[in-house]
Design a protein around this motif. Structure first.
Motif, PDB file in Angstrom:
ATOM      1  N   GLN A 132       5.401  -3.600  -0.093  1.00 55.80           N
ATOM      2  CA  GLN A 132       6.186  -2.496   0.462  1.00 55.80           C
ATOM      3  C   GLN A 132       7.041  -1.846  -0.618  1.00 55.80           C
ATOM      4  OE1 GLN A 132       8.120  -4.820   3.538  1.00 55.80           O
ATOM      5  NE2 GLN A 132       7.020  -3.709   5.142  1.00 55.80           N
ATOM      6  N   LYS A 184      14.012  -7.386   4.725  1.00 54.01           N
ATOM      7  CA  LYS A 184      13.422  -7.951   3.508  1.00 54.01           C
ATOM      8  C   LYS A 184      12.086  -7.262   3.253  1.00 54.01           C
ATOM      9  CE  LYS A 184      13.111 -10.722   0.073  1.00 54.01           C
ATOM     10  NZ  LYS A 184      13.140 -12.182   0.066  1.00 54.01           N
ATOM     11  N   THR A 234       8.651  -6.621   1.414  1.00 58.06           N
ATOM     12  CA  THR A 234       7.689  -7.392   0.627  1.00 58.06           C
ATOM     13  C   THR A 234       7.424  -6.654  -0.684  1.00 58.06           C
ATOM     14  OG1 THR A 234       5.745  -6.244   1.480  1.00 58.06           O
ATOM     15  CG2 THR A 234       6.586  -8.088   2.772  1.00 58.06           C
TER      16      THR A 234
END
Length: 187
Positions: free
Chosen positions: A36, A31, A33
């Motif tokens: 990111q 996952k 962010t």
DNA sequence: CATCTAACCTATTCAAGGC
DNA sequence: GCCTTGAATAGGTTAGATG
């Protein structure tokens, strides 16, 4: 257009009945962010074909494995159309033939250095491959630790191995197969 | 359930290093 | 020069998350 009448794959997840371990075959989904993702997309827009150095830098910057970044770029290229700028041209002209055009040098970044496996490492890989050509994340990590390479290298090795030595469902094996079989049984 | 997309796959190509 | 094979690619599939 039309659905494939039958899917010939079975993904080798069959023997999970036997395996009591089998938490999950594939790695858990990453996952990213928003921060990111922003950096990834930003980089992608600049260069959709990053070299090893760029991917390493990215990995450090957003604290993610380089292999995840590689996969992310693969998926992104497949699903998004992107600006085709100089890298693509350099890609094409680079090995078709370069008559006398050194003008656009250094456009293509270097790829990762080729890994050279020792014979004992190869031995372990081949042994594992014979047992299961589709190892899940757990098996890959175990094997990687055992022979002292990263899990990403193990995964690539299995991909290459399957493509070249494993799949006999190809049309005409012919004499090429013989040569390959010799090699495959070498260890 | 539909949608999105990380993970994974095959097939092929690029290219390093060995012969 | 050619061969083997690790790395990278295109393009497709599987499956976890989320609305």
């Amino acid at each position: 257009m039309f659905e494939t009448p039958r899917i010939s794959f079975n993904m080798a997840q069959k023997d999970s009945a036997n395996e009591t371990i089998s938490t999950c075959q594939r790695r858990s989904r990453t996952k990213f962010t928003p921060d990111q993702l922003k950096i990834l997309i930003d980089t992608f827009n600049q260069k959709p074909y990053p070299g090893y150095a760029t991917k390493q830098k990215l990995a450090l910057e957003i604290n993610t494995e380089e292999s995840r970044i590689q996969i992310w770029f693969q998926n992104r290229r497949a699903r998004h159309s992107f600006q085709r700028t100089e890298p693509e041209q350099a890609l094409e002209s680079s090995q078709t033939h370069r008559p006398d055009a050194p003008a656009v040098t250094q456009v293509r970044e270097a790829r990762r250095c080729r890994t050279t496996y020792t014979s004992s490492q190869l031995c372990a890989l081949i042994k594992a491959f014979k047992k299961n050509p589709y190892p899940g994340i757990d098996s890959r990590e175990r094997l990687a630790k055992e022979i002292g390479v990263s899990e990403a290298r193990v995964q690539i090795w299995f991909q290459n191995r399957r493509s070249r030595f494993y799949d006999q469902r190809k049309r005409e094996p012919a004499e090429i197969r013989g040569k390959i079989r010799d090699k495959a049984q070498g260890l």
